[in-house]
Design a protein around this motif. Sequence first.
Motif, PDB file in Angstrom:
ATOM      1  N   PRO A 157       1.002  -1.137  -0.038  1.00 29.01           N
ATOM      2  CA  PRO A 157      -0.036   0.121  -0.042  1.00 29.01           C
ATOM      3  C   PRO A 157       0.860   1.184   0.081  1.00 29.01           C
ATOM      4  O   PRO A 157       0.634   2.203  -0.788  1.00 29.01           O
ATOM      5  N   TYR A 158       1.923   1.149   0.803  1.00 29.97           N
ATOM      6  CA  TYR A 158       2.854   2.482   0.812  1.00 29.97           C
ATOM      7  C   TYR A 158       3.346   2.796  -0.675  1.00 29.97           C
ATOM      8  O   TYR A 158       3.415   4.020  -1.048  1.00 29.97           O
ATOM      9  N   VAL A 159       3.656   1.785  -1.398  1.00 31.68           N
ATOM     10  CA  VAL A 159       4.505   2.015  -2.591  1.00 31.68           C
ATOM     11  C   VAL A 159       3.327   2.649  -3.657  1.00 31.68           C
ATOM     12  O   VAL A 159       3.679   3.563  -4.330  1.00 31.68           O
ATOM     13  N   VAL A 160       2.028   2.111  -3.359  1.00 32.24           N
ATOM     14  CA  VAL A 160       0.961   2.411  -4.222  1.00 32.24           C
ATOM     15  C   VAL A 160       0.645   4.002  -3.876  1.00 32.24           C
ATOM     16  O   VAL A 160       0.544   4.605  -4.842  1.00 32.24           O
ATOM     17  N   ASP A 216      -4.164  -6.459 -12.102  1.00 27.74           N
ATOM     18  CA  ASP A 216      -5.275  -7.652 -12.070  1.00 27.74           C
ATOM     19  C   ASP A 216      -5.894  -8.217 -10.939  1.00 27.74           C
ATOM     20  O   ASP A 216      -6.759  -8.942 -10.799  1.00 27.74           O
ATOM     21  N   ALA A 217      -5.331  -7.231  -9.729  1.00 26.52           N
ATOM     22  CA  ALA A 217      -6.188  -7.700  -8.486  1.00 26.52           C
ATOM     23  C   ALA A 217      -5.714  -6.730  -7.575  1.00 26.52           C
ATOM     24  O   ALA A 217      -4.661  -6.262  -7.481  1.00 26.52           O
ATOM     25  N   VAL A 218      -6.879  -6.561  -6.615  1.00 23.28           N
ATOM     26  CA  VAL A 218      -6.749  -5.379  -5.883  1.00 23.28           C
ATOM     27  C   VAL A 218      -6.832  -6.050  -4.411  1.00 23.28           C
ATOM     28  O   VAL A 218      -7.732  -6.780  -4.143  1.00 23.28           O
ATOM     29  N   GLY A 219      -5.985  -5.456  -3.249  1.00 25.13           N
ATOM     30  CA  GLY A 219      -6.113  -5.830  -2.279  1.00 25.13           C
ATOM     31  C   GLY A 219      -7.052  -5.400  -1.199  1.00 25.13           C
ATOM     32  O   GLY A 219      -8.160  -4.631  -1.530  1.00 25.13           O
ATOM     33  N   SER A 220      -7.414  -5.956   0.046  1.00 27.11           N
ATOM     34  CA  SER A 220      -8.398  -5.562   1.026  1.00 27.11           C
ATOM     35  C   SER A 220      -7.725  -4.551   2.079  1.00 27.11           C
ATOM     36  O   SER A 220      -8.622  -3.867   2.742  1.00 27.11           O
ATOM     37  N   ASP A 221      -6.430  -4.571   2.060  1.00 31.83           N
ATOM     38  CA  ASP A 221      -5.906  -3.669   3.334  1.00 31.83           C
ATOM     39  C   ASP A 221      -5.786  -2.406   3.210  1.00 31.83           C
ATOM     40  O   ASP A 221      -4.686  -1.716   3.063  1.00 31.83           O
ATOM     41  N   MET A 222      -6.773  -1.623   2.697  1.00 31.58           N
ATOM     42  CA  MET A 222      -6.414  -0.111   2.488  1.00 31.58           C
ATOM     43  C   MET A 222      -6.185   0.518   3.729  1.00 31.58           C
ATOM     44  O   MET A 222      -6.548   0.394   4.747  1.00 31.58           O
ATOM     45  N   ARG A 223      -4.697   1.482   3.565  1.00 31.16           N
ATOM     46  CA  ARG A 223      -4.265   1.993   4.618  1.00 31.16           C
ATOM     47  C   ARG A 223      -4.144   3.666   4.157  1.00 31.16           C
ATOM     48  O   ARG A 223      -3.753   3.845   3.124  1.00 31.16           O
ATOM     49  N   SER A 283      -2.635  11.843   3.796  1.00 33.31           N
ATOM     50  CA  SER A 283      -3.978  11.920   3.283  1.00 33.31           C
ATOM     51  C   SER A 283      -4.363  10.829   2.131  1.00 33.31           C
ATOM     52  O   SER A 283      -5.330  11.040   1.464  1.00 33.31           O
ATOM     53  N   LYS A 284      -3.272  10.225   1.552  1.00 34.34           N
ATOM     54  CA  LYS A 284      -3.455   9.121   0.589  1.00 34.34           C
ATOM     55  C   LYS A 284      -3.709   8.008   1.359  1.00 34.34           C
ATOM     56  O   LYS A 284      -2.738   7.351   2.106  1.00 34.34           O
ATOM     57  N   ALA A 285      -4.707   7.097   0.555  1.00 36.62           N
ATOM     58  CA  ALA A 285      -5.063   5.592   1.132  1.00 36.62           C
ATOM     59  C   ALA A 285      -4.884   4.717  -0.211  1.00 36.62           C
ATOM     60  O   ALA A 285      -5.370   5.096  -1.291  1.00 36.62           O
ATOM     61  N   ALA A 286      -4.245   3.541   0.114  1.00 36.52           N
ATOM     62  CA  ALA A 286      -4.367   2.574  -0.901  1.00 36.52           C
ATOM     63  C   ALA A 286      -4.476   1.339  -0.252  1.00 36.52           C
ATOM     64  O   ALA A 286      -3.779   0.968   0.804  1.00 36.52           O
ATOM     65  N   PRO A 287      -4.939   0.176  -1.147  1.00 39.52           N
ATOM     66  CA  PRO A 287      -4.487  -1.395  -0.557  1.00 39.52           C
ATOM     67  C   PRO A 287      -3.497  -1.787  -1.139  1.00 39.52           C
ATOM     68  O   PRO A 287      -2.836  -0.969  -2.272  1.00 39.52           O
ATOM     69  N   ALA A 288      -3.134  -3.017  -1.287  1.00 41.71           N
ATOM     70  CA  ALA A 288      -1.813  -3.652  -2.191  1.00 41.71           C
ATOM     71  C   ALA A 288      -2.627  -3.825  -3.601  1.00 41.71           C
ATOM     72  O   ALA A 288      -3.748  -3.927  -3.646  1.00 41.71           O
ATOM     73  N   LEU A 289      -1.724  -3.783  -4.653  1.00 33.86           N
ATOM     74  CA  LEU A 289      -2.249  -3.952  -5.890  1.00 33.86           C
ATOM     75  C   LEU A 289      -1.099  -5.223  -6.551  1.00 33.86           C
ATOM     76  O   LEU A 289       0.056  -5.182  -6.361  1.00 33.86           O
ATOM     77  N   MET A 338      -7.855   8.129  -2.723  1.00 34.49           N
ATOM     78  CA  MET A 338      -7.691   7.041  -2.101  1.00 34.49           C
ATOM     79  C   MET A 338      -7.761   5.976  -3.363  1.00 34.49           C
ATOM     80  O   MET A 338      -9.150   6.135  -4.112  1.00 34.49           O
ATOM     81  N   VAL A 339      -7.361   4.984  -3.278  1.00 32.97           N
ATOM     82  CA  VAL A 339      -7.776   3.810  -3.969  1.00 32.97           C
ATOM     83  C   VAL A 339      -8.644   2.751  -3.463  1.00 32.97           C
ATOM     84  O   VAL A 339      -8.124   2.503  -2.345  1.00 32.97           O
ATOM     85  N   LEU A 340      -9.671   2.483  -3.785  1.00 34.30           N
ATOM     86  CA  LEU A 340     -10.665   1.764  -2.944  1.00 34.30           C
ATOM     87  C   LEU A 340     -10.126   0.371  -2.940  1.00 34.30           C
ATOM     88  O   LEU A 340      -9.781  -0.257  -3.985  1.00 34.30           O
TER      89      LEU A 340
END
Lengths: 472, 446
Positions: free
Chosen positions: B236-239, B420-427, B431-437, B348-350
């Motif tokens: 998520p941090y890299v995203v 091709d897949a989005v994670g569930s762990d949005m952090r 003020s930016k948030a993302a899950p793993a991708l 945010m990336v949901l």
Amino acid sequence: MLDKYILNQVLDEALKSGGDFAEIYVEEKNISNIYYDDDKIESINSGREKGAGIRVIKQGNTAYVYTNDLSTKSLLKAAETASRAAGPNMINRSSIALNCKSINSQIRFQPEQLSFADKIQHIVSANNIARNFSKDIRQVTITLGEARKTVQIANSEGELIEDERSRVRMSISAVAAQGNIVQTGYESAGEIGGWELLNKVSLDDMALNAAKLAVNMLSAQPAPVGKMPVVMSSTAGGTLVHEACGHGLEADLVQKGLSVYKDNRGKQVAASGVNIIDDATIEGKYGSYQFDDEGIRAQRKVLIENGELCGYMYDRLTAQKDGTKSTGNGRRESYQHKPIPRMSNTMIGPGSEEPEQIIKSTSHGLLVKKMGGGQVNTTNGDFVFEVQEAYLIENGEIKSPVRGAILTGNGPEVLKNIDSIGKDLGFGIGTCGKDGQGVAVGDAQPTIRIKQLTIGGTRMADGPQIKRIRRK
Amino acid sequence: MNEDYLKEAGYIALEAGLRKGVDTEVYLTINRQLSIEVADHLVETLKESEETGLGIRLIKDNKIGFAYTSDLSARAILEAVDDAYQITAYTSADQYNQLPSGKYEYQAMQLYDEEINSASVETKIAMAQQVEEAARQTDGRISIIERAGYEDAEYITLIMNTNGLYASAKGNFSGIYIYLAAEEKGDAQTGFAMCMSKWFKDLQPIKVGREAAANAIRSLHARNIDSAVIPCVMEPYVVTQFMTILSRMVNAETVQKGKSLLAGKIGQKIASTSFHLVDDATRADGTACFPFDDEGVPTRCNQIISRGVLNHYLYDTYSAARDGVTSTGNARRASFRSLPGVGSSNFMVLPAANSTESLIAGIGKGLYITEVMGMHTVNPISGDFSVGAAGIMIENGGLTFPVRGITIAGNIVDLLQNIDAVGSDMRFYGSKAAPALRLQNVNISG
């Protein structure tokens, strides 16, 4: 500026519950920036600001309080807060006698003496030159900025410094495009002083060079990928020395064990012939000053001499921890920040070789003429830099331009791998960011050759921002 | 100092503007901050600050003048108004230069956590010490704590303009963080972790300390790998670091200047169907939660990219007027020292339903990317990037050895389409948030 009597009162209050050192830094600043983009004045920003930061050091720990309310009541409240934060101590102390060293301003031409109309005339002329250079020029962005500060620094050692500082800078970026290929050429200049800079450096010439570079790079081929020798021309400025070496020689990082150069004093850390110097005393250079932000006189420090590490850059606090004296590298962005060890003008000292000869003696490699921004991890020395202008060298001759080269490597390895040092010296300017504070720095290097560096990928910088030098 | 103090200063500026017969806007703030840094259990630096300031924007004959001052005395304010007025003589006339039209209703929001204000400095110091202690106890190889700390900020913002706009709110947030290094057999690697929250009770010092320690330990004895094109999972941090570039690309100002490759792409599918990007200042758990933007326009939830399709850009009043649309409530200022421009809020990336383990499990040979360097140099015009990276090798669906000294290169749009897949762990990181991708093919040069 504040009366000596008030400064004294504040210092007394700050040391009310003890402490080893107290200081008040007062700053008044006027700034003005013109931002020109898309054939028009996009914005002009003008501002006045003043404030004071009060610092109490006790057993190596710092309490720092700042306010932009300079009333005596507010300053005494800030001093009281700092004193309380530093914790209790039973030592009684007598009042401090402040001894003032006042600096006569060296600035002949105050920045604000050049009117907006005059500045805009210079900008419009440069814009036309860049745009008329080629039909491929799509965008030209020009900024002119100035800042003038008066500062007062008083401390519990009885020192009082009053200083006046002014700094101007200008930059131009030209964007050229053909089809899907977009390239940016960027030029910047800046110095301590006023707009006499415009008499020394022509903004028109900078515009022409930026436009030429952007257009030339359109026909460049993508940079090769892999390891090869790299010749860095003196025109590249000293981003490399700043990032790959300079940060690792700042005493705070060394003392925290975060530098690859810790415990290396007296050791051979670079190839013989390599000298690295931080010099705040060079007249007019962007990173120069007369006194640092703790009131210590500016100095020239040899950090690496003939490959041997001889010293680090210190502010008061880190010097005291190492039982030595500050090297005049205690700097801060503004009254809102505590001083920390920072570079001024950092350079690789010139050698004796002819720059052309260094290129001629390289059978295959990359010639870097202009660097972009960079980043370093000081703990392991790994860095990444972008390159703005580069050419392939084949059999000692400069061949085709390449775009989008990225240099990755390791600082200590690079210093050991320098095998040629030219007798020229080229300067660059930048804003160095560390611990959330940006300060103006200069850097310089002669033409040098590094035996091997990793070249990777394709990308380039954009925008008018001054070259950003960042630390993780 | 409080809202009344700002209001008084604001009226002095507005009246001065009215006397000159120009549209006038005044932006005022009071900012209070506390930051504590500990090292070896001692408070190394404690910093407290209070900052007040005013920025004045005038529009005369479609030309903008701007000036700021930190001194709110009547004399200093009048000087700033004069400076701004003088500047209007030089700036370019633009018919889209206008102030927000005026009286808005603002949504009531929970912006202020009294607990941040009431907790003692000693409690806050103890939290920073707990972060450090937790990190040290995680593993004996944690040798250096570069910085561990606590910080909080409280801000009052007041915006008034001559169209009758009056917006005022007070908010705060707090956070803890740690930067450290692990050492073993001559190798040193850094790790960091942070937690910023609007709610004091959400700060978890032990979790943050352990996470940073684990981040450093997992990078020890990293090695280089050969160049390859392989699937990757981004943390998520890299995203969120890539999102910095994305936020510039969906910024209407950048688009209108021809500096975004997303120009002219409204309604087009620019990313994988699983990619949803929103900017939402109304979201209560984001640190950028606020009822109005930095020109006083009410904020809202903006669905920028849904199912991979670009719906719209982010606008402030100026860029919206230029495109003939309404502001999305995205005017932002770095501080009272600058004019507003377009910026993101809670960006945010949901998330979707995939755990990080399941993202990795499907990969035979790939890379789990944990760090990128040099992101600020990515070109938003072409979208081309080539950044330094580090990570952990994925082999047969599991993490194996750490990797460093590589670069990943490509184009950001290709990257978005490659998801091709989005994670569930949005952090949230700031003020930016993302899950793993998970990405199908990434170009890695070793």
